[in-house]
Design a protein around this motif. Structure first.
Motif, mmCIF file in Angstrom:
data_model
loop_
_atom_site.group_PDB
_atom_site.id
_atom_site.type_symbol
_atom_site.label_atom_id
_atom_site.label_comp_id
_atom_site.label_asym_id
_atom_site.label_seq_id
_atom_site.Cartn_x
_atom_site.Cartn_y
_atom_site.Cartn_z
ATOM 1 N N THR A 1 90.191 -7.360 -1.427
ATOM 2 C CA THR A 1 89.930 -8.529 -2.280
ATOM 3 C C THR A 1 89.105 -8.116 -3.504
ATOM 4 O O THR A 1 89.446 -8.437 -4.644
ATOM 5 C CB THR A 1 89.142 -9.594 -1.468
ATOM 6 N N TYR A 2 88.026 -7.354 -3.258
ATOM 7 C CA TYR A 2 87.143 -6.979 -4.379
ATOM 8 C C TYR A 2 87.749 -5.854 -5.214
ATOM 9 O O TYR A 2 87.439 -5.719 -6.396
ATOM 10 C CB TYR A 2 85.732 -6.651 -3.842
ATOM 11 N N ASP A 3 88.638 -5.091 -4.595
ATOM 12 C CA ASP A 3 89.373 -4.076 -5.352
ATOM 13 C C ASP A 3 90.283 -4.776 -6.371
ATOM 14 O O ASP A 3 90.372 -4.355 -7.535
ATOM 15 C CB ASP A 3 90.205 -3.234 -4.374
ATOM 16 N N LEU A 4 90.929 -5.862 -5.943
ATOM 17 C CA LEU A 4 91.808 -6.598 -6.870
ATOM 18 C C LEU A 4 90.992 -7.261 -7.976
ATOM 19 O O LEU A 4 91.402 -7.275 -9.138
ATOM 20 C CB LEU A 4 92.634 -7.640 -6.110
ATOM 21 N N VAL A 5 89.827 -7.810 -7.607
ATOM 22 C CA VAL A 5 88.952 -8.414 -8.633
ATOM 23 C C VAL A 5 88.576 -7.343 -9.659
ATOM 24 O O VAL A 5 88.677 -7.548 -10.872
ATOM 25 C CB VAL A 5 87.661 -9.002 -7.996
ATOM 26 N N THR A 6 88.171 -6.178 -9.160
ATOM 27 C CA THR A 6 87.758 -5.075 -10.041
ATOM 28 C C THR A 6 88.894 -4.679 -10.975
ATOM 29 O O THR A 6 88.726 -4.567 -12.197
ATOM 30 C CB THR A 6 87.332 -3.854 -9.188
ATOM 31 N N HIS B 1 86.992 -5.530 -19.159
ATOM 32 C CA HIS B 1 85.587 -5.430 -18.756
ATOM 33 C C HIS B 1 85.291 -4.055 -18.147
ATOM 34 O O HIS B 1 86.175 -3.399 -17.609
ATOM 35 C CB HIS B 1 85.250 -6.490 -17.698
ATOM 36 N N THR B 2 84.035 -3.691 -18.213
ATOM 37 C CA THR B 2 83.565 -2.553 -17.439
ATOM 38 C C THR B 2 83.021 -3.152 -16.154
ATOM 39 O O THR B 2 82.220 -4.087 -16.203
ATOM 40 C CB THR B 2 82.423 -1.828 -18.183
ATOM 41 N N VAL B 3 83.492 -2.650 -15.028
ATOM 42 C CA VAL B 3 83.060 -3.237 -13.758
ATOM 43 C C VAL B 3 82.131 -2.269 -13.046
ATOM 44 O O VAL B 3 82.469 -1.103 -12.852
ATOM 45 C CB VAL B 3 84.273 -3.565 -12.855
ATOM 46 N N ARG B 4 80.957 -2.763 -12.701
ATOM 47 C CA ARG B 4 80.024 -1.937 -11.926
ATOM 48 C C ARG B 4 79.933 -2.567 -10.540
ATOM 49 O O ARG B 4 79.201 -3.531 -10.330
ATOM 50 C CB ARG B 4 78.676 -1.891 -12.644
ATOM 51 N N MET B 5 80.734 -2.059 -9.627
ATOM 52 C CA MET B 5 80.771 -2.612 -8.273
ATOM 53 C C MET B 5 79.876 -1.770 -7.362
ATOM 54 O O MET B 5 80.087 -0.567 -7.231
ATOM 55 C CB MET B 5 82.209 -2.620 -7.753
ATOM 56 N N VAL B 6 78.881 -2.422 -6.803
ATOM 57 C CA VAL B 6 77.961 -1.738 -5.901
ATOM 58 C C VAL B 6 78.253 -2.226 -4.482
ATOM 59 O O VAL B 6 78.395 -3.433 -4.260
ATOM 60 C CB VAL B 6 76.488 -2.049 -6.278
ATOM 61 N N ARG B 7 78.402 -1.296 -3.568
ATOM 62 C CA ARG B 7 78.658 -1.676 -2.172
ATOM 63 C C ARG B 7 77.705 -0.897 -1.279
ATOM 64 O O ARG B 7 77.679 0.325 -1.303
ATOM 65 C CB ARG B 7 80.116 -1.362 -1.813
ATOM 66 N N ASN B 8 76.903 -1.632 -0.532
ATOM 67 C CA ASN B 8 75.835 -0.989 0.246
ATOM 68 C C ASN B 8 76.338 -0.404 1.572
ATOM 69 O O ASN B 8 77.458 -0.663 2.002
ATOM 70 C CB ASN B 8 74.737 -2.001 0.546
ATOM 71 N N ALA C 1 92.451 6.483 1.190
ATOM 72 C CA ALA C 1 93.880 6.442 1.539
ATOM 73 C C ALA C 1 94.496 5.132 1.061
ATOM 74 O O ALA C 1 95.641 5.098 0.631
ATOM 75 C CB ALA C 1 94.051 6.593 3.048
ATOM 76 N N LEU C 2 93.729 4.054 1.123
ATOM 77 C CA LEU C 2 94.243 2.746 0.693
ATOM 78 C C LEU C 2 94.085 2.540 -0.818
ATOM 79 O O LEU C 2 94.295 1.437 -1.324
ATOM 80 C CB LEU C 2 93.542 1.615 1.462
ATOM 81 N N GLU C 3 93.680 3.590 -1.504
ATOM 82 C CA GLU C 3 93.528 3.571 -2.970
ATOM 83 C C GLU C 3 92.587 2.497 -3.475
ATOM 84 O O GLU C 3 92.831 1.839 -4.485
ATOM 85 C CB GLU C 3 94.897 3.443 -3.648
ATOM 86 N N MET C 4 91.499 2.288 -2.744
ATOM 87 C CA MET C 4 90.475 1.346 -3.188
ATOM 88 C C MET C 4 89.629 2.057 -4.237
ATOM 89 O O MET C 4 89.259 3.223 -4.063
ATOM 90 C CB MET C 4 89.550 0.966 -2.033
ATOM 91 N N ARG C 5 89.296 1.332 -5.297
ATOM 92 C CA ARG C 5 88.390 1.898 -6.294
ATOM 93 C C ARG C 5 87.057 2.236 -5.633
ATOM 94 O O ARG C 5 86.498 1.386 -4.934
ATOM 95 C CB ARG C 5 88.082 0.851 -7.361
ATOM 96 N N PRO C 6 86.516 3.434 -5.829
ATOM 97 C CA PRO C 6 85.202 3.728 -5.237
ATOM 98 C C PRO C 6 84.118 2.915 -5.932
ATOM 99 O O PRO C 6 84.238 2.602 -7.125
ATOM 100 C CB PRO C 6 85.022 5.223 -5.500
#
Ligand code: 5CA
Ligand code: ZN
Length: 387
Positions: A45-50, A58-65, A101-106
């Motif tokens: 979900t958040y990968d698609l938002v990004t 936009h420049t997206v700064r996604m932080v995941r703890n 493997a699922l090609e999620m943006r890091p």
């Protein structure tokens, strides 16, 4: 064009208004077990938002703890007889490889709770100083009575909150707290648990304060979007709002986004229930792109039951898309691309976006107006032959 998303706090689909850089914070895993499909669905979900925000410029700064110290990882490490950080490191490595493997943006940053203890201690000290927290029997609690808006995100009644707190690790019956909904900011550690020195006692952090401290350390007092699964609305995100806004006096998040739960065998897929479908196991039998497509077939706000047969449908779609992509000719794809963008802008309607891609593939593979011409037929057969 603007991305419109449902905001849990406002209970409506609203334009996600954001400046050039979007500051996202998504609640990450507690690394004590492998990544399951529920995690994958939430992070997709958040990968698609990004990706859509980046597509909009936009420049997206996604932080995941990473919740590498809390009330669930420590008992699991004890049960396995391994140091908790060893367990966390092993599961983090598996998580990262599943996500790749699922090609999620890091994520732009991946803070670990154990590395954020100085910021956590500082926040707890300030909450004690401001009178929003109290210390009793070695535990620091947040005093919910000091925060009038408590409950405004979930809009649950007090009774509902107490009931949920009881099943989500809140222990409202603990006699040391002034009120059942007061929550732990800092607690004493058991003999075999990690402990840090703090002015208010040696111990370890509560779970909720970890995310507030990491989010504000990375992004400052106000996030553009805070995300996670719906299971975190209460108590986790409600508590994050209370402790963060008590200190800063400004909104903690401008937009709250929650991804619905994936169920399996009739119940929420969860580590505690053990009804898990691991991403790593699926990767052994399926193309990772088919797993992505299978998840995208569901809207992020509709919880769904995973059926093992879902992969077959997604694999068929993947093959159609690949065949179409190999075809040298077909209709102008721009109107299909526009439909994909419109669908995503409409509260991230991934199933509709897939529908547009599927229509494009059908248009390509059906050969258009000259579908019966021998040359067109031969081309289409070649497209399929190479899948
Ligand atoms: N570490 C905390 C957040 S700070 C945590 O909830 N960890 S977790 O490993 O339990 O979950 C990681 C993420 O996956 C969270 O955002 C959670 O809301 C989401 N999640 C957990 N189970 C499911 C599920 N069955 N379906 C969809 N999302 C899920
Ligand atoms: Zn969190």
């Amino acid at each position: 064009m603007t991305l419109r998303l449902y905001d849990t706090a406002r209970r409506a689909v609203v334009p996600f208004e954001v400046g050039e850089t979007a500051r996202l914070y998504v609640c990450g895993i507690t690394p004590y077990d492998s990544t399951h499909l529920g995690h994958a669905a939430t992070y997709l979900t958040y990968d698609l938002v990004t990706r859509r925000l980046e597509d909009l410029g936009h420049t997206v700064r996604m932080v995941r703890n990473i919740t590498d110290v809390d009330d669930s990882i420590l008992p699991k490490a004890r049960e396995l007889g391994v140091p908790y950080l060893e367990l966390a490191d092993a599961e983090m490595a598996r998580f990262r490889s599943d996500m790749a493997a699922l090609e999620m943006r890091p994520p732009a940053a991946e803070p670990r709770a154990t590395e954020a203890v100085p910021q956590i201690v500082e926040m707890v000290a300030r909450l004690l100083e401001s009178g929003n927290a109290y210390l009793t029997a070695g535990t620091v609690y947040f005093d919910v009575a000091t925060f009038a808006r408590f409950g405004s995100l979930s809009q649950y009644s007090e009774d509902q909150m107490v009931r949920l707190a009881r099943v989500r690790g809140g222990n409202p019956d603990d006699p040391h707290r002034r009120a059942p909904l007061d929550f732990v900011l800092w607690q004493t550690s058991a003999a075999d648990e990690p402990a840090w020195r703090a002015p208010f006692g040696v111990g370890r952090p509560g779970w909720h304060i970890e995310c507030s401290a990491m989010a504000m350390h990375e992004h400052g007092p106000t996030l553009d979007l805070h995300g996670g699964g719906t299971d975190l609305i209460f108590p986790h995100h409600e508590c994050e709002i209370a402790q963060s806004e008590s200190l800063t006096g400004v909104p903690f998040a401008r937009h709250w986004m929650h991804s619905a739960m994936v169920n399996y065998e009739g119940e929420k897929m969860s580590k505690s229930l053990g009804n898990l479908v691991f991403v790593s196991e699926l990767l052994e039998v399926a193309d990772p792109r088919a797993i992505r497509l299978a998840l995208m077939a569901h809207h992020y706000r509709s919880g769904f039951e995973w059926y093992d047969t879902d992969l077959a449908d997604a694999t068929a779609l993947l093959h159609r898309l690949l065949a179409a992509a190999r075809c040298p000719d077909g209709p102008d794809p721009r109107r299909f691309a526009a439909r994909v963008r419109e669908a995503l802008d409409d509260d991230l309607d991934a199933p509709a976006a897939l529908g547009a891609l599927d229509d494009l593939a059908s248009a390509v593979l059906s050969g258009g107006d000259d579908r019966s011409a021998p040359a067109a037929l031969a081309t289409r057969l070649r497209c399929w032959a190479s899948t």
